[in-house]
Design a protein around this motif. Structure first.
Motif, PDB file in Angstrom:
ATOM      1  N   GLY A 224     -17.537  12.223  -4.362  1.00  0.00           N
ATOM      2  CA  GLY A 224     -17.249  11.251  -5.404  1.00  0.00           C
ATOM      3  C   GLY A 224     -16.858  11.857  -6.728  1.00  0.00           C
ATOM      4  N   PHE A 225     -17.400  13.024  -7.031  1.00  0.00           N
ATOM      5  CA  PHE A 225     -17.082  13.662  -8.306  1.00  0.00           C
ATOM      6  C   PHE A 225     -15.618  14.105  -8.344  1.00  0.00           C
ATOM      7  N   ASP A 226     -15.158  14.698  -7.234  1.00  0.00           N
ATOM      8  CA  ASP A 226     -13.741  15.065  -7.155  1.00  0.00           C
ATOM      9  C   ASP A 226     -12.857  13.819  -7.170  1.00  0.00           C
ATOM     10  N   ALA A 227     -13.335  12.744  -6.547  1.00  0.00           N
ATOM     11  CA  ALA A 227     -12.567  11.496  -6.527  1.00  0.00           C
ATOM     12  C   ALA A 227     -12.375  10.958  -7.937  1.00  0.00           C
ATOM     13  N   LEU A 228     -13.426  11.006  -8.738  1.00  0.00           N
ATOM     14  CA  LEU A 228     -13.316  10.521 -10.113  1.00  0.00           C
ATOM     15  C   LEU A 228     -12.282  11.321 -10.893  1.00  0.00           C
ATOM     16  N   LYS A 229     -12.265  12.630 -10.689  1.00  0.00           N
ATOM     17  CA  LYS A 229     -11.278  13.466 -11.376  1.00  0.00           C
ATOM     18  C   LYS A 229      -9.858  13.091 -10.959  1.00  0.00           C
ATOM     19  N   ARG A 230      -9.668  12.830  -9.646  1.00  0.00           N
ATOM     20  CA  ARG A 230      -8.339  12.425  -9.164  1.00  0.00           C
ATOM     21  C   ARG A 230      -7.911  11.117  -9.822  1.00  0.00           C
ATOM     22  N   ILE A 231      -8.836  10.176  -9.898  1.00  0.00           N
ATOM     23  CA  ILE A 231      -8.522   8.859 -10.451  1.00  0.00           C
ATOM     24  C   ILE A 231      -8.177   8.969 -11.938  1.00  0.00           C
ATOM     25  N   ILE A 232      -8.889   9.832 -12.636  1.00  0.00           N
ATOM     26  CA  ILE A 232      -8.642  10.008 -14.063  1.00  0.00           C
ATOM     27  C   ILE A 232      -7.273  10.650 -14.303  1.00  0.00           C
ATOM     28  N   ASP A 233      -6.923  11.614 -13.447  1.00  0.00           N
ATOM     29  CA  ASP A 233      -5.739  12.435 -13.694  1.00  0.00           C
ATOM     30  C   ASP A 233      -4.460  11.936 -13.032  1.00  0.00           C
ATOM     31  N   SER A 234      -4.562  10.953 -12.132  1.00  0.00           N
ATOM     32  CA  SER A 234      -3.367  10.573 -11.371  1.00  0.00           C
ATOM     33  C   SER A 234      -2.981   9.121 -11.624  1.00  0.00           C
ATOM     34  N   ALA A 235      -1.844   8.737 -11.038  1.00  0.00           N
ATOM     35  CA  ALA A 235      -1.410   7.337 -11.099  1.00  0.00           C
ATOM     36  C   ALA A 235      -2.368   6.482 -10.268  1.00  0.00           C
ATOM     37  N   PRO A 236      -2.416   5.162 -10.516  1.00  0.00           N
ATOM     38  CA  PRO A 236      -3.346   4.283  -9.790  1.00  0.00           C
ATOM     39  C   PRO A 236      -3.102   4.302  -8.283  1.00  0.00           C
ATOM     40  N   TYR A 237      -4.184   4.141  -7.535  1.00  0.00           N
ATOM     41  CA  TYR A 237      -4.102   4.026  -6.075  1.00  0.00           C
ATOM     42  C   TYR A 237      -4.094   2.558  -5.680  1.00  0.00           C
ATOM     43  N   ASP A 238      -3.450   2.270  -4.548  1.00  0.00           N
ATOM     44  CA  ASP A 238      -3.418   0.902  -4.034  1.00  0.00           C
ATOM     45  C   ASP A 238      -4.633   0.589  -3.174  1.00  0.00           C
ATOM     46  N   ALA A 239      -5.293   1.630  -2.673  1.00  0.00           N
ATOM     47  CA  ALA A 239      -6.488   1.439  -1.848  1.00  0.00           C
ATOM     48  C   ALA A 239      -7.308   2.721  -1.868  1.00  0.00           C
ATOM     49  N   ILE A 240      -8.618   2.560  -1.643  1.00  0.00           N
ATOM     50  CA  ILE A 240      -9.524   3.694  -1.534  1.00  0.00           C
ATOM     51  C   ILE A 240     -10.282   3.567  -0.222  1.00  0.00           C
ATOM     52  N   ILE A 241     -10.278   4.633   0.573  1.00  0.00           N
ATOM     53  CA  ILE A 241     -11.063   4.703   1.806  1.00  0.00           C
ATOM     54  C   ILE A 241     -12.184   5.699   1.558  1.00  0.00           C
TER      55      ILE A 241
ATOM     56  N   VAL B 244       0.858  -1.192   0.000  1.00  0.00           N
ATOM     57  CA  VAL B 244       0.000   0.000   0.000  1.00  0.00           C
ATOM     58  C   VAL B 244       0.893   1.239   0.000  1.00  0.00           C
ATOM     59  N   LYS B 245       1.154   1.763  -1.178  1.00  0.00           N
ATOM     60  CA  LYS B 245       2.011   2.935  -1.319  1.00  0.00           C
ATOM     61  C   LYS B 245       1.197   4.225  -1.434  1.00  0.00           C
ATOM     62  N   ARG B 246       0.052   4.139  -2.119  1.00  0.00           N
ATOM     63  CA  ARG B 246      -0.780   5.324  -2.360  1.00  0.00           C
ATOM     64  C   ARG B 246      -2.223   5.006  -2.007  1.00  0.00           C
ATOM     65  N   CYS B 247      -2.875   5.964  -1.337  1.00  0.00           N
ATOM     66  CA  CYS B 247      -4.258   5.749  -0.898  1.00  0.00           C
ATOM     67  C   CYS B 247      -5.080   7.005  -1.190  1.00  0.00           C
ATOM     68  N   LEU B 248      -6.324   6.806  -1.605  1.00  0.00           N
ATOM     69  CA  LEU B 248      -7.254   7.909  -1.833  1.00  0.00           C
ATOM     70  C   LEU B 248      -8.309   7.882  -0.737  1.00  0.00           C
ATOM     71  N   VAL B 249      -8.491   9.019  -0.044  1.00  0.00           N
ATOM     72  CA  VAL B 249      -9.503   9.157   1.006  1.00  0.00           C
ATOM     73  C   VAL B 249     -10.629  10.047   0.481  1.00  0.00           C
ATOM     74  N   ILE B 250     -11.873   9.556   0.593  1.00  0.00           N
ATOM     75  CA  ILE B 250     -13.046  10.309   0.138  1.00  0.00           C
ATOM     76  C   ILE B 250     -13.976  10.489   1.329  1.00  0.00           C
ATOM     77  N   ASP B 251     -14.110  11.722   1.805  1.00  0.00           N
ATOM     78  CA  ASP B 251     -14.946  11.998   2.977  1.00  0.00           C
ATOM     79  C   ASP B 251     -15.316  13.475   2.951  1.00  0.00           C
ATOM     80  N   ASP B 252     -16.594  13.793   3.137  1.00  0.00           N
ATOM     81  CA  ASP B 252     -17.026  15.188   3.090  1.00  0.00           C
ATOM     82  C   ASP B 252     -16.673  15.953   4.361  1.00  0.00           C
ATOM     83  N   ASN B 253     -16.269  15.240   5.421  1.00  0.00           N
ATOM     84  CA  ASN B 253     -15.908  15.877   6.688  1.00  0.00           C
ATOM     85  C   ASN B 253     -14.413  16.180   6.703  1.00  0.00           C
ATOM     86  N   ALA B 254     -14.073  17.474   6.754  1.00  0.00           N
ATOM     87  CA  ALA B 254     -12.664  17.889   6.671  1.00  0.00           C
ATOM     88  C   ALA B 254     -11.847  17.353   7.849  1.00  0.00           C
ATOM     89  N   SER B 255     -12.439  17.310   9.031  1.00  0.00           N
ATOM     90  CA  SER B 255     -11.715  16.808  10.202  1.00  0.00           C
ATOM     91  C   SER B 255     -11.391  15.331  10.043  1.00  0.00           C
TER      92      SER B 255
END
Length: 293
Positions: free
Chosen positions: A51-68, A18-29
């Motif tokens: 989720g919409f911002d997450a899709l943009k990240r996935i499209i524009d970046s290298a693959p993630y090893d996990a998504i939270i 697990v080198k790279r991880c994407l976190v999707i949560d509307d709560n900033a804290s």
């Protein structure tokens, strides 16, 4: 909330995959706390609030090893987010393990929906450091099951447009596949049951219009063969015979006055700037479809 804990030092070598991880949560804290945990374990972390911002990240970046991904989010919940992301990843790089964070009482329906999307890990909030570490350590082990932990009930957020419109027909003209997927997902989330017709260029949009007049058109301005401005002009010419006026909304990469003026001159009624935002899309759909029941 997400818990912060200072326990005994964990063996980070167990997270070697697990080198790279994407976190999707509307709560900033919550995002900040999860980022802190991952950084302590030397896991590179990107985070976003929906989720919409997450899709943009996935499209524009290298693959993630996990998504939270959090379950309760506005406009699109965690399951809808993962459904959209799964479709995108099928187009790109296949399977990515997902940990779904949730606060509502676990039930058979949630379990079934997670199973259908290939989500094996469901972690209740507040997130415990050791639990998250254990999940990340076992992402590649299919026998790992989601634990039953105490959870509190969270309030659902109302995200649909003002009135139900079963069978409303929306024509989307967009030549970029990823943009089409994003716009379809937004519209489908805001208007469940909408009939979405796809066109890959202006000429195709005109053909689709002739086959079945839509209730609203989302028209990309820049497309091959025939652009959105020319397609709109053709449709407006057709309407001189039918006597109807279908709302046509421009999808444009810029919001400069000159470009807007061209859209209006071609016969478009309104415009949305890309990347399309759910809040602005909702406002446009409410404005032009409010009379439909």
């Amino acid at each position: 909330m997400t818990a912060v804990e200072d326990g005994e030092k964990l063996d980070t070598t167990r997270l070697a995959q697990v080198k790279r991880c994407l976190v999707i949560d509307d709560n900033a804290s919550n995002r900040l706390i999860l980022e802190h945990m991952l950084q302590q374990w030397q896991v590179e972390c990107d985070s976003c609030e929906n989720g919409f911002d997450a899709l943009k990240r996935i499209i524009d970046s290298a693959p993630y090893d996990a998504i939270i991904c959090d379950y309760h989010m506005p406009y699109m919940d965690g399951l809808e987010t993962m459904r959209m992301i799964r479709e995108t990843l099928i187009l790109r790089d296949g399977y990515t393990p997902v940990i779904l964070l949730h606060s509502s009482s676990e039930n058979a329906e949630l379990h079934e929906k997670c199973a259908n999307l290939g989500i094996r890990f469901r972690l209740s909030k507040p997130v415990k450091r050791d639990d998250l570490f254990a999940y990340l350590s076992n992402l590649q082990h299919p026998e790992t099951a989601a634990p039953s932990l105490p959870m509190e009930v969270a309030r659902e957020t109302e995200t649909q447009t003002n009135a139900p419109r079963p069978g409303v027909r929306i024509l989307i003209a967009e030549d970029v596949a990823m943009n089409m997927l994003l716009i379809k997902t937004i519209v489908g989330t805001l208007i469940p049951g909408a009939v979405i017709v796809e066109a890959i260029n202006g000429a195709d949009a005109v053909d689709q219009y002739k086959r079945g007049v839509p209730d609203l058109v989302l028209m990309d301005v820049q497309m091959p063969e025939m652009d959105g401005l020319a397609a709109t002009s053709v449709i407006r010419e057709l309407e001189t015979v039918t006597g109807r006026h279908i709302p046509i909304i421009a999808l444009t990469a810029g919001a400069l006055k000159g470009e807007r003026d061209k859209c209006f001159a071609a016969g478009m009624d309104d415009f949305l700037t890309k990347p399309v935002a759910p809040e602005k899309t909702k406002a446009v759909l409410d404005k032009y479809l409010s009379g439909m029941q």
